[in-house]
Write an enzyme that holds these catalytic residues in place. Structure first.
Site, PDB file in Angstrom:
ATOM      1  N   GLU A   1       0.852  -1.187   0.000  1.00 20.03           N
ATOM      2  CA  GLU A   1       0.000   0.000   0.000  1.00 20.03           C
ATOM      3  C   GLU A   1       0.893   1.244   0.000  1.00 20.03           C
ATOM      4  O   GLU A   1       1.878   1.277   0.738  1.00 20.03           O
ATOM      5  CB  GLU A   1      -0.902   0.021   1.242  1.00 20.03           C
ATOM      6  CG  GLU A   1      -1.957   1.104   1.141  1.00 20.03           C
ATOM      7  CD  GLU A   1      -2.865   1.186   2.378  1.00 20.03           C
ATOM      8  OE1 GLU A   1      -4.030   1.514   2.224  1.00 20.03           O
ATOM      9  OE2 GLU A   1      -2.384   0.926   3.498  1.00 20.03           O
TER      10      GLU A   1
ATOM     11  N   GLY B   1       2.497   2.300  10.739  1.00 22.20           N
ATOM     12  CA  GLY B   1       2.306   1.684  12.048  1.00 22.20           C
ATOM     13  C   GLY B   1       1.991   0.210  11.883  1.00 22.20           C
ATOM     14  O   GLY B   1       2.553  -0.646  12.556  1.00 22.20           O
TER      15      GLY B   1
ATOM     16  N   MET C   1      -0.250  -2.625   8.730  1.00 20.83           N
ATOM     17  CA  MET C   1      -0.858  -2.714   7.400  1.00 20.83           C
ATOM     18  C   MET C   1      -1.749  -3.939   7.322  1.00 20.83           C
ATOM     19  O   MET C   1      -1.330  -5.042   7.661  1.00 20.83           O
ATOM     20  CB  MET C   1       0.258  -2.780   6.343  1.00 20.83           C
ATOM     21  CG  MET C   1      -0.234  -3.026   4.931  1.00 20.83           C
ATOM     22  SD  MET C   1      -1.349  -1.713   4.393  1.00 20.83           S
ATOM     23  CE  MET C   1      -2.369  -2.646   3.252  1.00 20.83           C
ATOM     24  N   GLU C   2      -2.988  -3.729   6.819  1.00 25.49           N
ATOM     25  CA  GLU C   2      -4.051  -4.724   6.913  1.00 25.49           C
ATOM     26  C   GLU C   2      -4.041  -5.791   5.828  1.00 25.49           C
ATOM     27  O   GLU C   2      -5.103  -6.308   5.446  1.00 25.49           O
ATOM     28  CB  GLU C   2      -5.408  -4.012   6.889  1.00 25.49           C
ATOM     29  CG  GLU C   2      -5.763  -3.339   5.555  1.00 25.49           C
ATOM     30  CD  GLU C   2      -5.375  -1.882   5.437  1.00 25.49           C
ATOM     31  OE1 GLU C   2      -5.951  -1.171   4.595  1.00 25.49           O
ATOM     32  OE2 GLU C   2      -4.490  -1.442   6.198  1.00 25.49           O
TER      33      GLU C   2
ATOM     34  N   HIS D   1      -7.720  -2.258  14.951  1.00 27.81           N
ATOM     35  CA  HIS D   1      -7.865  -1.426  13.747  1.00 27.81           C
ATOM     36  C   HIS D   1      -7.591  -2.262  12.495  1.00 27.81           C
ATOM     37  O   HIS D   1      -8.383  -2.285  11.549  1.00 27.81           O
ATOM     38  CB  HIS D   1      -6.883  -0.254  13.840  1.00 27.81           C
ATOM     39  CG  HIS D   1      -6.868   0.656  12.642  1.00 27.81           C
ATOM     40  ND1 HIS D   1      -7.419   1.917  12.665  1.00 27.81           N
ATOM     41  CD2 HIS D   1      -6.367   0.498  11.391  1.00 27.81           C
ATOM     42  CE1 HIS D   1      -7.253   2.492  11.486  1.00 27.81           C
ATOM     43  NE2 HIS D   1      -6.616   1.641  10.687  1.00 27.81           N
ATOM     44  N   GLU D   2      -6.467  -2.969  12.505  1.00 32.86           N
ATOM     45  CA  GLU D   2      -6.095  -3.755  11.313  1.00 32.86           C
ATOM     46  C   GLU D   2      -7.076  -4.897  11.064  1.00 32.86           C
ATOM     47  O   GLU D   2      -7.379  -5.227   9.921  1.00 32.86           O
ATOM     48  CB  GLU D   2      -4.670  -4.293  11.451  1.00 32.86           C
ATOM     49  CG  GLU D   2      -3.594  -3.227  11.646  1.00 32.86           C
ATOM     50  CD  GLU D   2      -3.647  -2.097  10.631  1.00 32.86           C
ATOM     51  OE1 GLU D   2      -3.974  -2.357   9.446  1.00 32.86           O
ATOM     52  OE2 GLU D   2      -3.386  -0.937  11.010  1.00 32.86           O
TER      53      GLU D   2
ATOM     54  N   HIS E   1     -10.237  -3.880   9.412  1.00 33.57           N
ATOM     55  CA  HIS E   1     -10.023  -3.750   7.954  1.00 33.57           C
ATOM     56  C   HIS E   1     -10.256  -5.051   7.189  1.00 33.57           C
ATOM     57  O   HIS E   1     -10.457  -5.022   5.981  1.00 33.57           O
ATOM     58  CB  HIS E   1      -8.573  -3.356   7.683  1.00 33.57           C
ATOM     59  CG  HIS E   1      -8.301  -1.897   7.713  1.00 33.57           C
ATOM     60  ND1 HIS E   1      -9.062  -0.964   7.052  1.00 33.57           N
ATOM     61  CD2 HIS E   1      -7.287  -1.191   8.288  1.00 33.57           C
ATOM     62  CE1 HIS E   1      -8.535   0.243   7.237  1.00 33.57           C
ATOM     63  NE2 HIS E   1      -7.474   0.132   7.986  1.00 33.57           N
TER      64      HIS E   1
ATOM     65  N   GLU F   1     -10.083   3.816   6.343  1.00 28.20           N
ATOM     66  CA  GLU F   1      -9.351   4.228   7.546  1.00 28.20           C
ATOM     67  C   GLU F   1     -10.232   4.822   8.631  1.00 28.20           C
ATOM     68  O   GLU F   1     -10.056   4.533   9.813  1.00 28.20           O
ATOM     69  CB  GLU F   1      -8.227   5.203   7.176  1.00 28.20           C
ATOM     70  CG  GLU F   1      -7.176   4.603   6.244  1.00 28.20           C
ATOM     71  CD  GLU F   1      -6.510   3.344   6.797  1.00 28.20           C
ATOM     72  OE1 GLU F   1      -6.654   3.042   8.002  1.00 28.20           O
ATOM     73  OE2 GLU F   1      -5.855   2.638   6.015  1.00 28.20           O
TER      74      GLU F   1
END
Length: 842
Positions: A119, A251, A253-254, A287-288, A291, A310
């Site tokens: 990404e 930080g 990545m999903e 958070h990830e 996603h 996001e």
């Protein structure tokens, strides 16, 4: 709008064969793509690829590379269904993009693992593809590498077989190119399974203790289970692996099924980690994993809808952790971390809206503005959740996933699904927040006996009036106030009658869930402040938050704010203390180093903090609450700023008592002990000791503490030694360099040398981290520090010639404005602020 490559060729399946030679730093690849050519000439993305051959049906076809556009033009015999075979080589780079090595040490021996980061547009550095979110396809990976005994390889999907040294992985589901991922090297892991049978794994290098994987494994397992229930949609892959990479620009990545993280955001020592750090790691993992549905299963159509990925994941990380660990009160962290960041940044004229048009790769990278796309976008969605409730939210999401799974969506699709589930016109309300930059201030005034509300855009610094208007969820405690304020002004009627009926002063935005601030008439504000101690923690924080922003914009005087601070000094709530000391931190810009005004401000900080310091001390007590544990570092930090003799002595004694094992200092206060030692007892011997600790530890949180301490050096020789380390990647990894640069720049003794380094070595910096979405943040952190007319001029002289650099234009313009407004604010308010502080201490 630039024509997309998917308009020429629609890929359906990729067979990726990669042979990776770590020693030679070389990739040899063969990519076979099945798809539909819509015309005879098609384009694929490529970057840094040396393409040697393109074949269709076994026959060579003509191709032409265009490196400036990062693509290759391929001439086909005819349009229609076809299979392309592309043979190429590519370099392994150290840019932390594409396929790259991560470096680490085990017992003094340097090692590496290979990982990926695709990404936003770096999949094209690994294989030729239509590198656009809408070009979803299935992928079959076959990877060969210079394999050594004891090495592990993992990818999005499970490994199916190994033949002749080639590792073959199961075919993926339909997904975007930027989510493809793999990694290999000497890895350790811990594995568990969810109730529904999904395999959960946490992987890290062997530089870590095995126990450092436990926390992440537990959170990941429970988060997947929570989301399956909340979204009412099963996790669609066989496994969910979490991997800590020693070198990682973002930080986390999903990547679907193989999420990658900075080590500090995945591994932690369960025996010595602060509650804040645990909450931080947990929310990053949540958070990830949010996603995996929101971003991976359903992906934005194009990067202009990045917020769809996001903002939503940023809200859901708090929803999930609040459900998994209710005792952490995680929404309070949202109030102290996300809300102020969004409100500060979004008040600058020229800021991007949440939904922003982008085309070029550099511009795509530049829109990852954490304060806007993440924090403001999350606040926007928190507003929606508060409006429609969880039942409608979950129902709408279930329908959204069902309608768009394995495909793409736009913001309009989400609003339609939530609107249908709630029976509200969500699109009409939310587009005022999504499409417009900035936010309103609602002024509450008494006009005669009537209570009147009015909205206008809130700015900090120079601005032009844009006549923007919002549909504001008011969340008032007076029933006469409308649910949504869509008009410019509203008259609520006779104030005294309303006040009597409610039995309390008027308050708007109760819960601080809506993205606006309030300016109360002085009479109304005094009414609120008389009972301030009876208010809940978020309401107290909100008063300080709004008043600080109003002072920053010169709508009220900063001196007025100074006089209110003692009202909050004995608050038992850590988030109120956090807001209080944020104001103190903001007051530092009004005082010059070593001046009498600075001495007065230190005395004021001492006055505000001393009772709490005495109550809490430096060590945890058995009887203390979590509020106490979280408040302690805030008040101790203020005491150290104040140069309180007892606090300086206590911190020094803790250092002396623990100097054989500094990492074992309580993680809650460790950074304060280390900073105090460097600032007040520092010398070359201490510097060398802490630097050696930094080089040797694999604990990302301890590393961050050491960086924060070492950049506080006061001796100019030691400042020079740090600057010399900036380009020594063996000591300071490029991923960590910004923290070192910012720390030294914010240190008055280090500022000049740090600023000189950036200007002298800008080309090196651009070459080292220039392809990275974090690059523009080097400019952002300068704007957080500079405050004098001379520095403003130097900033302009250096950055204005770079205004047309792709990806930096908006940042340079905004940060020039931020510094200019600060310079003006200081010139107008400095005397009054310093006088107000002096009155408080006398």
């Amino acid at each position: 709008m630039t024509q997309r490559l998917i308009d020429f060729f629609q890929p359906e399946h990729y067979d990726l064969y990669l042979d990776i030679d770590r020693h030679q730093k070389q990739i040899t690849g063969k990519t076979t793509i099945q798809g539909q050519a819509l015309q005879q000439e098609i384009f694929l993305n490529q970057k840094y690829l040396n393409i040697t051959q393109v074949q269709v049906a076994g026959q060579n076809v003509a191709f032409q590379k265009d490196d400036s556009q990062e693509r290759v033009l391929i001439s086909l015999p005819k349009a229609g269904a076809l299979q392309l075979e592309i043979t190429y080589t590519a370099p392994l780079t150290d840019s932390m993009m594409g396929i790259y090595p991560s470096y680490y040490q085990v017992e003094g021996v340097k090692k590496q693992i290979i990982g990926t980061q695709f990404e936003t547009t770096a999949a094209r550095q690994a294989f030729p593809c239509v590198d656009e979110p809408a070009a979803k396809a299935t992928f079959s990976l076959a990877i060969k590498f210079d394999e050594q005994a004891g090495e592990t390889i993992i990818s999005n999907m499970p490994e199916e077989k190994v033949e002749n040294g080639v590792h073959y992985f199961a075919q993926t589901v339909k997904m975007s190119t930027y989510l493809v991922a793999f990694a290999f090297g000497e890895l350790q892991s811990k594995i568990t399974h969810t109730q529904s049978g999904v395999e959960i794994g946490v992987f890290a290098t062997k530089a870590h203790q095995p126990k450092e994987l436990n926390f992440a494994l537990d959170i990941a397992k429970r988060a997947i289970e929570f989301y399956e229930d909340f979204y009412q949609t099963p996790y669609p892959l066989p496994h969910s692996y979490q991997l800590a990479l020693p070198d990682f620009s973002a930080g986390a990545m999903e990547n679907w099924g193989l999420v990658t993280y900075r080590e500090a955001y995945l591994t932690l020592d369960p025996d010595n980690t602060s509650l804040n750090t645990k909450a931080n790691v947990a929310t990053v993992i949540a958070h990830e994993l949010a996603h995996q549905w929101f971003g991976d299963l359903v992906t934005m159509q194009w990067w202009d809808d990045l917020w769809l990925n996001e903002s939503f994941a940023n809200m859901m990380e708090y929803v999930a952790i609040d459900a998994l660990e209710p005792n952490w009160h995680i929404w309070e962290i949202f109030q102290t971390a996300e809300a102020p960041m969004a409100l500060q940044r979004d008040a600058v004229d020229g800021v991007q809206p949440v939904h922003v048009q982008v085309e070029s790769p550099a511009d795509i990278d530049s829109i990852f503005d954490s304060a806007i796309v993440y924090a403001k976008g999350a606040r926007m969605l928190v507003m929606v959740r508060a409006l429609i409730g969880d039942k409608a939210l979950r129902s709408g999401l279930k329908n959204y996933f069902a309608a768009h799974q394995y495909s793409n969506a736009t913001g309009g699709d989400l609003w339609a699904a939530l609107g249908q589930a709630s029976g509200m016109n969500i699109s009409q309300i939310m587009n005022t927040w999504l499409e417009q930059p900035g936010y309103p201030v609602v002024q509450v005034q008494l006009e005669g006996e009537d209570l009147c509300l009015s909205q206008q855009q809130f700015f900090i610094g120079a601005n032009q009036e844009h006549e923007r208007q919002w549909q504001i969820p008011l969340k008032a405690n007076f029933s006469a106030a409308p649910q949504i304020m869509a008009q410019k002004t509203v008259n609520l009627g006779n104030y005294q009658q309303l006040r009597q009926k409610a039995g309390a002063p008027l308050r708007l935005n109760v819960g601080n869930e809506s993205h606006f601030i309030v300016q109360y008439d002085p009479i109304l504000l005094d009414d609120i402040l008389t009972t301030v101690k009876d208010l809940d923690a978020i309401s107290q924080l909100q008063i300080l938050q709004d008043l600080l922003l109003l002072a920053e914009s010169k709508r009220i005087s900063y001196a007025q704010l100074v006089n209110l601070l003692p009202k909050f000094a004995d608050s038992p709530f850590h988030i109120v203390n956090e807001a209080l000391y944020r104001v103190i931190n903001n007051l530092k810009k009004f005082v010059d180093t070593n001046s009498s005004a600075e001495k007065n401000l230190r005395t004021f900080a001492d006055q505000l903090s001393k009772d709490q310091v005495q109550r809490l001390g430096w060590q945890q007590h058995q009887q203390e609450t979590e509020e106490d544990t979280l408040t302690r570092p805030l008040v101790l930090n203020a005491a150290l700023y104040a140069k309180n003799p007892a606090s300086l002595t206590a911190a020094h004694q803790l250092f002396v008592d623990n100097q054989q094992n500094l990492a074992a200092l309580s993680a809650d206060i460790r950074v304060l002990v280390l900073k105090n030692e460097v600032q007040n007892f520092g010398n070359q011997q201490l510097f060398d000791k802490l630097l050696t600790e930094y080089r040797q530890t694999a604990d990302g949180n301890y590393k961050a503490d050491l960086c924060a301490a070492l950049t506080q050096v006061t001796d100019s020789q030691l400042v020079s030694q740090i600057v010399q380390l900036f380009e020594d990647s063996e000591t300071i990894k490029p991923q960590d360099l910004r923290a070192w640069f910012y720390g030294l720049l914010a240190n008055p003794q280090g500022q000049q040398k740090a600023w000189d380094w950036l200007r002298d070595d800008w080309t090196w910096l651009e070459q080292t981290v220039g392809g990275d979405m974090e690059f523009s943040s080097y400019i952002t952190v300068i704007a957080q520090v500079f405050r004098t007319p001379a520095r403003l001029q130097e900033f302009r002289d250096f950055f204005e010639p770079k205004l047309n650099t792709p990806g930096l234009t908006r940042e340079i313009k905004m940060d020039t404005s931020i510094i200019a407004s600060r310079v003006q604010l200081i010139s107008e308010e400095q005397a009054a602020v310093n006088e107000a502080v002096m009155q408080q201490i006398n």
